[in-house]
Structure formats: structure tokens, C-alpha cells
Write a protein that holds these residues in place. Structure first.
Motif, PDB file in Angstrom:
ATOM      1  N   GLN A 219      25.494  53.838  -8.183  1.00  0.00           N
ATOM      2  CA  GLN A 219      25.697  54.683  -6.751  1.00  0.00           C
ATOM      3  C   GLN A 219      27.022  53.956  -6.316  1.00  0.00           C
ATOM      4  N   LEU A 220      27.212  52.578  -6.225  1.00  0.00           N
ATOM      5  CA  LEU A 220      28.445  51.877  -6.018  1.00  0.00           C
ATOM      6  C   LEU A 220      29.621  52.439  -6.621  1.00  0.00           C
ATOM      7  N   LEU A 221      29.548  52.621  -7.974  1.00  0.00           N
ATOM      8  CA  LEU A 221      30.502  52.945  -8.800  1.00  0.00           C
ATOM      9  C   LEU A 221      30.999  54.466  -8.701  1.00  0.00           C
ATOM     10  N   ARG A 222      30.054  55.255  -8.150  1.00  0.00           N
ATOM     11  CA  ARG A 222      30.280  56.539  -7.721  1.00  0.00           C
ATOM     12  C   ARG A 222      31.145  56.686  -6.624  1.00  0.00           C
ATOM     13  N   ILE A 223      30.937  55.711  -5.541  1.00  0.00           N
ATOM     14  CA  ILE A 223      31.436  55.730  -4.329  1.00  0.00           C
ATOM     15  C   ILE A 223      32.865  55.272  -4.713  1.00  0.00           C
ATOM     16  N   ALA A 224      33.196  54.197  -5.453  1.00  0.00           N
ATOM     17  CA  ALA A 224      34.242  53.373  -5.808  1.00  0.00           C
ATOM     18  C   ALA A 224      35.050  54.382  -6.767  1.00  0.00           C
ATOM     19  N   ASP A 225      34.721  55.379  -7.154  1.00  0.00           N
ATOM     20  CA  ASP A 225      35.390  56.276  -8.285  1.00  0.00           C
ATOM     21  C   ASP A 225      35.650  55.345  -9.494  1.00  0.00           C
ATOM     22  N   GLY A 226      34.426  54.637 -10.094  1.00  0.00           N
ATOM     23  CA  GLY A 226      34.305  53.871 -11.178  1.00  0.00           C
ATOM     24  C   GLY A 226      35.197  52.657 -11.342  1.00  0.00           C
ATOM     25  N   LYS A 227      35.882  52.153  -9.915  1.00  0.00           N
ATOM     26  CA  LYS A 227      36.840  50.983 -10.040  1.00  0.00           C
ATOM     27  C   LYS A 227      35.882  49.973  -9.646  1.00  0.00           C
ATOM     28  N   SER A 230      37.412  47.889  -6.270  1.00  0.00           N
ATOM     29  CA  SER A 230      37.109  48.495  -5.024  1.00  0.00           C
ATOM     30  C   SER A 230      35.791  47.939  -4.443  1.00  0.00           C
ATOM     31  N   ILE A 231      34.765  47.992  -5.202  1.00  0.00           N
ATOM     32  CA  ILE A 231      33.400  47.480  -5.119  1.00  0.00           C
ATOM     33  C   ILE A 231      33.315  46.102  -4.354  1.00  0.00           C
ATOM     34  N   ILE A 232      34.310  45.239  -5.329  1.00  0.00           N
ATOM     35  CA  ILE A 232      34.400  43.821  -4.861  1.00  0.00           C
ATOM     36  C   ILE A 232      35.004  43.652  -3.617  1.00  0.00           C
ATOM     37  N   ARG A 233      36.260  44.315  -3.372  1.00  0.00           N
ATOM     38  CA  ARG A 233      36.832  44.387  -2.071  1.00  0.00           C
ATOM     39  C   ARG A 233      36.019  44.815  -1.106  1.00  0.00           C
ATOM     40  N   GLY A 234      35.231  46.033  -1.005  1.00  0.00           N
ATOM     41  CA  GLY A 234      34.447  46.429  -0.192  1.00  0.00           C
ATOM     42  C   GLY A 234      33.366  45.617   0.335  1.00  0.00           C
ATOM     43  N   LYS A 235      32.720  45.049  -0.500  1.00  0.00           N
ATOM     44  CA  LYS A 235      31.511  44.187  -0.445  1.00  0.00           C
ATOM     45  C   LYS A 235      31.907  42.643   0.119  1.00  0.00           C
ATOM     46  N   VAL A 236      32.835  42.227  -0.404  1.00  0.00           N
ATOM     47  CA  VAL A 236      33.256  40.898  -0.341  1.00  0.00           C
ATOM     48  C   VAL A 236      34.040  40.680   0.998  1.00  0.00           C
TER      49      VAL A 236
END
Length: 389
Positions: A219-227, A230-236
């Protein structure tokens, strides 16, 4: 909306909806700041009770007792009738030392004879016993110096020359690890910073691990367009900013509220604080990448943070450890932040002496996440941990 911003907003909402996250990130950091700043607020032990037996009862013996009482470390609380009663007070823990002034104390001093004052103390209590012994030696040394100088003055020697004659050599001591010999300055600095990084690493591990535990990696990968970035930046990022604020409050509590000495570079300490946060977050991501379950990740993260205290040099100097342990101590971000903090606060070193610590902290921000990057992509593509416990 940029994916990382969307994930960051999701993370902030999760922080306030999850009791565990809120406790890790908000409640416990402030509890620890309050607890440690109150625990050792006195800094050093004061008014340790001692017992005195005065077998001479002269003006000089009473002066000795007055000098002992005026010492900030000691307070004369008991006057037992004999040595046996005094030793019993030590065994019962009512006093930390027993001082016996012998008979004919004043007479023998006036005759120029050497007189022994007996000091019995409990060496099983290392801190209290050591402080009692140190304070006793200081008082007796001061009295001995006064008697010797007074004798020389009666012979026509000036006071300054009499002082030089009594002590031609003086000591200039420099305590490296605890220069102010204040346990609040030294231990609070270490414990507060150690618990701070513990909450950083646990919060980061939890915020990533909880999504993988419930199979939300995809789900996170879909939100981040597979990047993954982007997941790490958004969560951290929200926690980086939050813990930076908490860290500043922690430093404020020590160097403003408690008035700890600070003689170095403030910008250098703030940079070190930021790097400590990012380095622990980087290690959290490596732990997430290499572990098989949420429980395992939290266990390793908490163990890593807790063990770092032993390798920081607080309890035992790093240079006294075996070589392997010295090398191992270098992988813990806390080791280098604590060194930086001591150098820039209590030791007052110029900032260029701390460049090595800063450089290693930068490396510890980059290396762990680099090592775990590809494995982390595999985990998020799978969407979950290998095991669901």
C-alpha cells in the motif's frame, strides 16, 4: 500531492491514533527528561553523616570537629561514647565514618609531636566511603598546614614563604571524564542522551514495522509510486523534526534549567544532535531490512540502543577496553555524540577537535541505510515481514 507529503500526513495521523507510538515519541521522552533532571539534581553527595569520638576535649580538638562539620561533604551527627558503639553505627549504616581524636591531642601538638587521628569508614560503599575519606584528608591537611605555617610565622618567616616552605610543590589536576567531579553534569548528560536515542530508534522501528506487520508495505509503495525513497522521506521526516525539537528541549533542560556548564560551540552540538537522530533512524531501517518479524525488529533495536551505553565510555573508558571492543564501540552513534557533547560542554574544546566525531556520525547516517537498501526494497515489495509475530 507529492507522495512523501501524503505519507508524512498519514504518519502524523497514525502518531496520534496509536497509543504505543504516542508513548514512544511524546510521553516517554519528556518523562525521562523530568526524571533524570530531578534524580541527580544535587550533583554530588552532601552532608554525609559521620561519628566523632573526642578523647581530648580541648580547644584544638573542638576546632577539628568544627572543621569537619564545615566541610560540605560531611556532617557530624553522632558522638558515641566509645569505639565499639561507633563501629556499630557504621555497620548499621547510620554513619559513613568514625573519627577518633586521641587523648593528649593538644598537648602533643604543642610539643611538636606527630599525632594520629583515626578514621574508620565503610569501603564497601565505594562512593560514600570515598567521599568521606577524601573530605577527611582535606580537613586534616588544612589543619596540619595551618599549624605548620603558624610555627614558621613565630620564627619570623612571612606567611607567603611559610606556605611555600610547607608545600613547595602544588598539584594541578585535570579530570578528563568528569572535569567538574559532578555526577549530575556527567551522568545526566549520558543518561538523557542515551534514553533520547533509545526513543528515536524504537519510534522509527515501530513506525516502519507496524505497517509491515499488517501487510501494508504494498500500500505504501502504491502511494509512493514504487519509490522506496519517498516512503522513507515521508515516514522519517516528521519524527526527525519532532525529535530535533525534543532534543533541543533536552539540552535546554541541562544547560539552561539545570545550569550545566557549557563552554563550547552550540551549533556543533545541534549538528551532532541532528546526526544522532538520523544515524539511529538509519540503523532502524537496517534492522527492519534484516529481521524476520516485528517483534524481532523491536528487540534488536532496543538492545542496540541499550548496549550503546556500555560502549560509550560512561561506565568504563574506551581506551581501557580490549582492541576488539574499542573497534566495536565505533559503530554506535551514541559513542560519538557523547564524546562531542562532553568536548563542547564540560571540556570546552574548540570545535575542530570534534570534527572526527561529526564525520563518523555522518558516515553512520549513510552506511546502515546503504547496506540495507536492497533488502528493504525486497521487504516492501513483499509487503510484510517473513513472520507475523
Amino acid at each position: 500531492m507529492r507522495p512523501s507529503v501524503q505519507i508524512a500526513r498519514r504518519e502524523i495521523a497514525q502518531l496520534f491514533s496509536s497509543k504505543t507510538m504516542f508513548i514512544f515519541a511524546v510521553v516517554l521522552p519528556f518523562v525521562s527528561i523530568l526524571f533524570f533532571n530531578t534524580l541527580l539534581s544535587e550533583g554530588v553527595a552532601r552532608d554525609l553523616p559521620i561519628a566523632v569520638i573526642d578523647l581530648d576535649n580541648s580547644s584544638i580538638s573542638r576546632n577539628v570537629i568544627a572543621q569537619l562539620e564545615s566541610s560540605p561533604e560531611l556532617t557530624v551527627s553522632h558522638f558515641p561514647i566509645n569505639e565499639k558503639k561507633g563501629e556499630e553505627l557504621i555497620r548499621l549504616g547510620k554513619v559513613y565514618g568514625l573519627i577518633i581524636i586521641p587523648k593528649n591531642f593538644e598537648v602533643n601538638l604543642k610539643k611538636g609531636k606527630q599525632v594520629n587521628i583515626i578514621n574508620q569508614y565503610n569501603s564497601n560503599l565505594i562512593l560514600a566511603g570515598g567521599l568521606e575519606y577524601k573530605a577527611f584528608r582535606k580537613v586534616i591537611g588544612t589543619i596540619s598546614a595551618g599549624i605548620n605555617i603558624e610555627k614558621q610565622r613565630k620564627q619570623g618567616i612571612s606567611t607567603q614563604q611559610a606556605i611555600v616552605n610547607f608545600q613547595p610543590l602544588t598539584m594541578n589536576n585535570h579530570v578528563l571524564s568528569n572535569p567538574f567531579t559532578n555526577y549530575s553534569y556527567y551522568l545526566n548528560t549520558g543518561f538523557l542522551a542515551m534514553f533520547f536515542q533509545l526513543f528515536v530508534i524504537l519510534t522509527t522501528t515501530y513506525c516502519f514495522g507496524i505497517d509491515l506487520k499488517y501487510n501494508k508495505g504494498n500500500q505504501l509503495l502504491r502511494i509512493a509510486d514504487g519509490k522506496l525513497s519517498s516512503i522513507i522521506r515521508g515516514k522519517v521526516l516528521p519524527y526527525t523534526l519532532w525529535f530535533m525539537l525534543v532534543g533541543i528541549i533536552m539540552l535546554y533542560s541541562m544547560y539552561v534549567w539545570q545550569d550545566f556548564p557549557f563552554n563550547g560551540n552550540k551549533i556543533g552540538v545541534l549538528l551532532g544532535l541532528f546526526l544522532l537522530i538520523v544515524a539511529n533512524q538509519s540503523f532502524s531501517l537496517l534492522i527492519i531490512a534484516i529481521t524476520n518479524s516485528f517483534r524481532e525488529a523491536l528487540t534488536i533495536a532496543s538492545g542496540f540502543a541499550a548496549v550503546s551505553l556500555s560502549f560509550s565510555g560512561i561506565t568504563f573508558p574506551i581506551f581501557g577496553m580490549p582492541k576488539v571492543m574499542q573497534w566495536l564501540s565505533q559503530i554506535f552513534p551514541f559513542t560519538h555524540f557523547f564524546e562531542l557533547l562532553l568536548d563542547q560542554s564540560q571540556r570546552g574544546f574548540p570545535i575542530y577537535y570534534s570534527l572526527k566525531s561529526i564525520a563518523i556520525l555522518v558516515l553512520l547516517c549513510i552506511v546502515p541505510i546503504t547496506l540495507g537498501w536492497f533488502r528493504l526494497k525486497v521487504v516492501f515489495n513483499k509487503g510484510k515481514f517473513k513472520h507475523h509475530i
